[in-house]
Design a protein around this motif. Sequence first.
Motif, mmCIF file in Angstrom:
data_model
loop_
_atom_site.group_PDB
_atom_site.id
_atom_site.type_symbol
_atom_site.label_atom_id
_atom_site.label_comp_id
_atom_site.label_asym_id
_atom_site.label_seq_id
_atom_site.Cartn_x
_atom_site.Cartn_y
_atom_site.Cartn_z
ATOM 1 N N VAL A 87 -23.199 -36.301 -3.048
ATOM 2 C CA VAL A 87 -21.904 -36.929 -2.807
ATOM 3 C C VAL A 87 -20.848 -35.829 -2.736
ATOM 4 N N PRO A 88 -20.292 -35.569 -1.558
ATOM 5 C CA PRO A 88 -19.239 -34.546 -1.461
ATOM 6 C C PRO A 88 -17.918 -35.066 -2.049
ATOM 7 N N VAL A 89 -17.381 -34.335 -3.006
ATOM 8 C CA VAL A 89 -16.130 -34.708 -3.655
ATOM 9 C C VAL A 89 -15.155 -33.550 -3.493
ATOM 10 N N THR A 90 -14.068 -33.807 -2.808
ATOM 11 C CA THR A 90 -13.011 -32.805 -2.646
ATOM 12 C C THR A 90 -11.947 -33.043 -3.709
ATOM 13 N N VAL A 91 -11.734 -32.045 -4.549
ATOM 14 C CA VAL A 91 -10.775 -32.146 -5.649
ATOM 15 C C VAL A 91 -9.574 -31.265 -5.298
ATOM 16 N N VAL A 92 -8.421 -31.918 -5.174
ATOM 17 C CA VAL A 92 -7.206 -31.232 -4.732
ATOM 18 C C VAL A 92 -6.216 -31.207 -5.895
ATOM 19 N N PHE A 93 -5.749 -30.016 -6.250
ATOM 20 C CA PHE A 93 -4.801 -29.842 -7.351
ATOM 21 C C PHE A 93 -3.409 -29.576 -6.797
ATOM 22 N N THR A 94 -2.435 -30.269 -7.375
ATOM 23 C CA THR A 94 -1.049 -29.939 -7.045
ATOM 24 C C THR A 94 -0.629 -28.678 -7.804
ATOM 25 N N LEU B 92 -1.528 -39.960 2.934
ATOM 26 C CA LEU B 92 -2.680 -39.062 2.932
ATOM 27 C C LEU B 92 -3.781 -39.569 3.861
ATOM 28 N N ALA B 93 -3.951 -40.892 3.930
ATOM 29 C CA ALA B 93 -4.982 -41.452 4.803
ATOM 30 C C ALA B 93 -4.694 -41.159 6.269
ATOM 31 N N LYS B 94 -3.413 -41.048 6.640
ATOM 32 C CA LYS B 94 -3.057 -40.765 8.027
ATOM 33 C C LYS B 94 -3.315 -39.306 8.395
ATOM 34 N N SER B 95 -3.228 -38.440 7.427
ATOM 35 C CA SER B 95 -3.290 -37.006 7.731
ATOM 36 C C SER B 95 -4.661 -36.391 7.509
ATOM 37 N N GLN B 96 -5.631 -37.145 7.035
ATOM 38 C CA GLN B 96 -6.941 -36.563 6.763
ATOM 39 C C GLN B 96 -8.038 -37.442 7.344
ATOM 40 N N GLU B 97 -9.125 -36.791 7.694
ATOM 41 C CA GLU B 97 -10.288 -37.495 8.219
ATOM 42 C C GLU B 97 -11.247 -37.805 7.070
ATOM 43 N N GLN B 98 -11.554 -39.058 6.887
ATOM 44 C CA GLN B 98 -12.413 -39.476 5.793
ATOM 45 C C GLN B 98 -13.853 -39.621 6.298
ATOM 46 N N VAL B 99 -14.732 -38.833 5.716
ATOM 47 C CA VAL B 99 -16.140 -38.840 6.086
ATOM 48 C C VAL B 99 -16.864 -39.906 5.267
ATOM 49 N N VAL B 100 -17.776 -40.609 5.914
ATOM 50 C CA VAL B 100 -18.535 -41.661 5.229
ATOM 51 C C VAL B 100 -19.324 -41.055 4.077
ATOM 52 N N GLY B 101 -19.151 -41.630 2.901
ATOM 53 C CA GLY B 101 -19.879 -41.165 1.723
ATOM 54 C C GLY B 101 -19.166 -40.104 0.927
ATOM 55 N N ALA C 19 -18.018 -44.405 -10.378
ATOM 56 C CA ALA C 19 -17.487 -45.753 -10.157
ATOM 57 C C ALA C 19 -17.325 -46.058 -8.671
ATOM 58 N N MET C 20 -17.052 -45.021 -7.858
ATOM 59 C CA MET C 20 -16.764 -45.231 -6.438
ATOM 60 C C MET C 20 -17.958 -44.985 -5.532
ATOM 61 N N SER C 21 -19.059 -44.456 -6.053
ATOM 62 C CA SER C 21 -20.190 -44.153 -5.164
ATOM 63 C C SER C 21 -21.520 -44.522 -5.807
ATOM 64 N N LEU C 22 -22.105 -43.593 -6.534
ATOM 65 C CA LEU C 22 -23.466 -43.781 -7.036
ATOM 66 C C LEU C 22 -23.474 -43.910 -8.547
ATOM 67 N N THR D 125 -29.830 -35.381 1.229
ATOM 68 C CA THR D 125 -29.654 -34.133 0.485
ATOM 69 C C THR D 125 -28.448 -33.364 0.980
ATOM 70 N N SER D 126 -28.161 -33.471 2.273
ATOM 71 C CA SER D 126 -27.010 -32.768 2.857
ATOM 72 C C SER D 126 -25.709 -33.528 2.676
ATOM 73 N N GLY D 127 -25.768 -34.762 2.203
ATOM 74 C CA GLY D 127 -24.558 -35.554 2.009
ATOM 75 C C GLY D 127 -24.067 -36.258 3.246
ATOM 76 N N HIS D 128 -24.919 -36.394 4.268
ATOM 77 C CA HIS D 128 -24.543 -37.085 5.504
ATOM 78 C C HIS D 128 -25.015 -38.538 5.415
ATOM 79 N N LEU D 129 -24.195 -39.381 4.834
ATOM 80 C CA LEU D 129 -24.603 -40.747 4.531
ATOM 81 C C LEU D 129 -24.826 -41.572 5.791
ATOM 82 N N ALA D 130 -23.933 -41.472 6.766
ATOM 83 C CA ALA D 130 -24.039 -42.310 7.963
ATOM 84 C C ALA D 130 -25.344 -42.050 8.708
ATOM 85 N N SER D 131 -25.655 -40.791 8.970
ATOM 86 C CA SER D 131 -26.901 -40.465 9.677
ATOM 87 C C SER D 131 -28.126 -40.750 8.819
#
Length: 562
Positions: A71-78, A139-148, A200-203, A488-494
Amino acid sequence: MAAAGAAGPAAAGAAASDLEVVRGKRAALFFAAVVIVLGLPLWWKTTETYRATLPYSEIRMLNSLRLRLRVPVTVVFTRDSLALDDSMKLPFTVVYEREIPLKYKMKIKCRFQKDYRMALDHEEEALSLGSVQEAETMLAKSQEQVVGSLNVYVISERASLLPQDMMSYIGPNRTAFMRGIIHRQAFNIIGRRIVQIAQAMSLNEDVLAAALADHLPEDKWSSDKRRPLKSSLGYEITFSLLNPDPKSHDVHWDIEGAVRRYVQPFLNALSAAGNFSVDSQILYYAALGVNPRFDPASSSYYLAAHNLPHVINPVESRLGSSATSLYPVLNFLLYVPELAHSPLYIQDKDGAPVATNAFHSPRWGGIMVYNVDPKAYNASELPVRVEVDMERVMEVFLAQLRLLFGISQPKLPPKCLFSGPKSEGLMTWEVDQLLWARSVENLATATTTLTSLAQLLGKISNIVIKDNVASEVYRAVDAIYEAVLELTSGHLASAFVASRKAVTSSERAFFDPSLLHLLYFPDDQKFAIYIPLFLPMAVPIVLSLVKIFLEIHESWRKPMTD
């Protein structure tokens, strides 16, 4: 001279007789040679069972398959969410891996790959807005959300974006917010909280256990967790209005408008999991088949919890949709009770009325009882016109539809603000969660199907294995390993697409008509067919060969005795 003349014909006759004997021996040897050299191989080749080669070794390896769900998780700190020394360490990646303790041959590990980085300028601008909903929308408008994938934004510990008593927020998209901390172990503390949000949001264990419900022992998971529908290429949804007393009730429902406003947006959001078709029908004089009991205290009728399973069978015979369907059918019934049993309420196990006055049956559908307002009987003559409140009805049916697909409320971390579903009735990460579960379920189903097929073909050696069956098996094995690699690569859609190909190909191979055992004879029946055919031909040849062998043996013994 006379004696010499008589001996001549006798000698000629003897010579002719010897010639006939030699000629008979040669004919017998010739027939035997033709049968042995040409007949038997030709018969064997023309009657042998064609069996295309299968990847038996690769199928055996599927029993020890190990899944690593990344599960790819991007953690962004202000800028003000970390101490200066900690912010200088960014970016870096931390991997958290945990094995799911399930009693199943396929070992599953969840791998949360957390990529830490600082916020960009447009992200800082969004996170400085007044509310978390506005920040999430920007944020949803400015970023591309990848499945999974997931995005977690760490804000200042004193930021007003979240209520002061809340530590985190989970929204309808693949985005979450949490408060940072200024501490020497900040990354460790924040990392543990991020894992809680990501689970809670994925697995998590419950999602995977529900996906493998048919493959796990009964003692591991109760029957209450065996709710989700099986994975399928499509589903058929049928809405039925049951009016058992049309003489008293003239029921009108705007089912087309309700499907367009409430159901279709939900199905559009769920379209990645399969194709859906929706139809409706009205059934008159269709009773539940169970007599409700009268409650004198409330002057109403009720159906007890133990009677609810007996309601479905009598009604199902009137529906008639599952008999002709290629896909699983979900039935949603709106029941308007007859005047003699109105009002009618459903009770739970404790005897209390159910708030929605409805119940659902796993992998079948749901039933809602819609009572007519008692004031309507005093205002007009029979039949009473009943206008169904479709918003209230569809709210119940959509909640049941979520349960049927195994979409339930997540286990939230402490002090977590939960936004609730979007207008479609589904969160984006809930669809991802369903795709995770479906991918694992498909791999387990395909593996079990291929293993059973290999065992069947190994035990019964005279089953024909055609090239198309073998190609489907190879295609299924390749799709399984492709799905494992994509997970294993985190490509849920494929990965989900590959897992669905694996199930489709494995079931095509397993249920191919050429594999039907009724097309093949047992060995005793084969003997009963071939013995009458070969025995009359084989006996003269064998006896002739035995006679020739004995004569040759005698001719060898005479010189030795002489």
